[in-house]
Design a protein around this motif. Sequence first.
Motif, PDB file in Angstrom:
ATOM      1  N   SER A   1     -56.262  -3.546   0.761  1.00 13.97           N
ATOM      2  CA  SER A   1     -56.647  -2.177   1.053  1.00 13.97           C
ATOM      3  C   SER A   1     -57.144  -2.145   2.496  1.00 13.97           C
ATOM      4  CB  SER A   1     -57.771  -1.736   0.115  1.00 13.97           C
ATOM      5  OG  SER A   1     -58.946  -2.457   0.404  1.00 13.97           O
ATOM      6  N   CYS A   2     -57.303  -0.931   3.037  1.00 16.77           N
ATOM      7  CA  CYS A   2     -57.832  -0.800   4.393  1.00 16.77           C
ATOM      8  C   CYS A   2     -59.242  -1.400   4.474  1.00 16.77           C
ATOM      9  CB  CYS A   2     -57.883   0.673   4.816  1.00 16.77           C
ATOM     10  SG  CYS A   2     -56.291   1.497   4.782  1.00 16.77           S
TER      11      CYS A   2
ATOM     12  N   ALA B   1     -48.307  -3.534   9.139  1.00 14.78           N
ATOM     13  CA  ALA B   1     -46.944  -3.039   9.346  1.00 14.78           C
ATOM     14  C   ALA B   1     -46.729  -1.666   8.725  1.00 14.78           C
ATOM     15  CB  ALA B   1     -45.939  -4.032   8.773  1.00 14.78           C
ATOM     16  N   ILE B   2     -47.582  -1.306   7.737  1.00 15.23           N
ATOM     17  CA  ILE B   2     -47.377  -0.027   7.049  1.00 15.23           C
ATOM     18  C   ILE B   2     -48.548   0.924   7.205  1.00 15.23           C
ATOM     19  CG2 ILE B   2     -45.784  -1.004   5.329  1.00 15.23           C
ATOM     20  CD1 ILE B   2     -48.287  -0.940   3.386  1.00 15.23           C
ATOM     21  N   CYS B   3     -49.566   0.539   7.981  1.00 13.89           N
ATOM     22  CA  CYS B   3     -50.765   1.375   8.039  1.00 13.89           C
ATOM     23  C   CYS B   3     -51.186   1.654   9.471  1.00 13.89           C
ATOM     24  CB  CYS B   3     -51.915   0.695   7.275  1.00 13.89           C
ATOM     25  SG  CYS B   3     -53.399   1.728   7.176  1.00 13.89           S
ATOM     26  N   PRO B   4     -50.736   2.761  10.066  1.00 17.89           N
ATOM     27  CA  PRO B   4     -51.101   3.061  11.453  1.00 17.89           C
ATOM     28  C   PRO B   4     -52.612   3.228  11.644  1.00 17.89           C
ATOM     29  CG  PRO B   4     -49.850   4.893  10.462  1.00 17.89           C
ATOM     30  CD  PRO B   4     -49.832   3.770   9.488  1.00 17.89           C
ATOM     31  N   ASP B   5     -53.329   3.685  10.618  1.00 20.03           N
ATOM     32  CA  ASP B   5     -54.790   3.830  10.737  1.00 20.03           C
ATOM     33  C   ASP B   5     -55.438   2.475  10.982  1.00 20.03           C
ATOM     34  OD1 ASP B   5     -55.294   6.489   8.272  1.00 20.03           O
ATOM     35  OD2 ASP B   5     -54.695   6.541  10.392  1.00 20.03           O
TER      36      ASP B   5
ATOM     37  N   SER C   1     -54.711   1.205  14.443  1.00 27.45           N
ATOM     38  CA  SER C   1     -55.605   1.888  15.367  1.00 27.45           C
ATOM     39  C   SER C   1     -57.012   1.297  15.301  1.00 27.45           C
ATOM     40  CB  SER C   1     -55.606   3.372  15.000  1.00 27.45           C
ATOM     41  OG  SER C   1     -56.601   4.050  15.687  1.00 27.45           O
ATOM     42  N   TYR C   2     -57.498   1.004  14.095  1.00 30.75           N
ATOM     43  CA  TYR C   2     -58.838   0.424  13.967  1.00 30.75           C
ATOM     44  C   TYR C   2     -58.891  -0.951  14.629  1.00 30.75           C
ATOM     45  CZ  TYR C   2     -63.484  -0.515  12.362  1.00 30.75           C
ATOM     46  OH  TYR C   2     -64.844  -0.772  12.345  1.00 30.75           O
ATOM     47  N   LEU C   3     -57.857  -1.745  14.377  1.00 28.69           N
ATOM     48  CA  LEU C   3     -57.810  -3.094  14.968  1.00 28.69           C
ATOM     49  C   LEU C   3     -57.769  -3.018  16.488  1.00 28.69           C
ATOM     50  CD1 LEU C   3     -57.458  -6.180  14.822  1.00 28.69           C
ATOM     51  CD2 LEU C   3     -55.011  -5.810  14.489  1.00 28.69           C
ATOM     52  N   ASP C   4     -56.949  -2.112  17.027  1.00 25.04           N
ATOM     53  CA  ASP C   4     -56.873  -1.966  18.489  1.00 25.04           C
ATOM     54  C   ASP C   4     -58.237  -1.592  19.063  1.00 25.04           C
ATOM     55  OD1 ASP C   4     -53.513  -0.497  18.651  1.00 25.04           O
ATOM     56  OD2 ASP C   4     -54.200  -2.588  18.547  1.00 25.04           O
TER      57      ASP C   4
END
Lengths: 86, 196
Positions: A9-10, A38-42, A45-48
């Motif tokens: 999960s996120c 690979a499937i979760c742009p959110d 973004s959090y990682l970046d």
Amino acid sequence: MTDEEHDLSCRELIDFIADYLDGALSPGPRRAFEEHLAICPDCVSYLDGYRETIRLGAAAFSEPSELEEVPEDLVHAVLSARRSGG
Amino acid sequence: MPDAEPELLARLRAGEETAYEELVRRQTGRLLAVARRVLRSEEDARDAVQDAFLQAFRKLEGFEGESSLSTWLHRIVVNACLMRLRTRRRKPEQSIDELLPSFHDDGHRVDPGPPWRPPGPDPVEEKELRERVRSGIDSLPEIYRTAILLRDIEGLESGEAARLLGIQTEAFKMRVHRGRQALRGLLEPLLAESSP
């Protein structure tokens, strides 16, 4: 995280971000982590933002001018304390 | 160990006054910068640097060159600073919970927000951002602030930092992670793409 793979999960991904960036995740969990990214742009973004936060933190305290200043009184105090057996 | 250091070390162990002066002049600026970051008090920082040098002088015979003199001194001054922090009276700390991400029951983030835009090349903007980041780190509760300083700014490995703090490595890593998350939360309004 155990080596058993499951869909992250996120919330779980964010718990393991620090280990991921340190290269401390074993292959199974790292694969699950990257599959989620690979499937979760959110989460991408959090990682970046998390990575950028680390970079900005290090950069914020790297002023070269701070390193050049050598207060004479402190130098003398240290050398004097050494001579008097400090 | 860098090339010139064995010679300096030999001169220090022989008690050469000029060698001590050379070492102190070379290292004071950097060590003071470290102490100022950790202690946020000029007086405490200077005292910590003096303590660190005196400790180092006493331990010179036992220094085996497993690292450079700079790295060794860096470790000693960090430890001197942490000893001082331990003796300070702790103020009640604010919670960082509101800066941390929150999640729905299905594990997705509540209000994920837009991606961050890269900081611009403008030196004025860069300086302002640097100040905001410093101020953000300084506003964190002491345990998280110290963790971020030791790991991300002073570059200590988690195990070593944990040992200096007298806590378990996993506990230290958790403090670093929560501190970074809280700092990210503070910086988000500045750096998210929809921000001016």
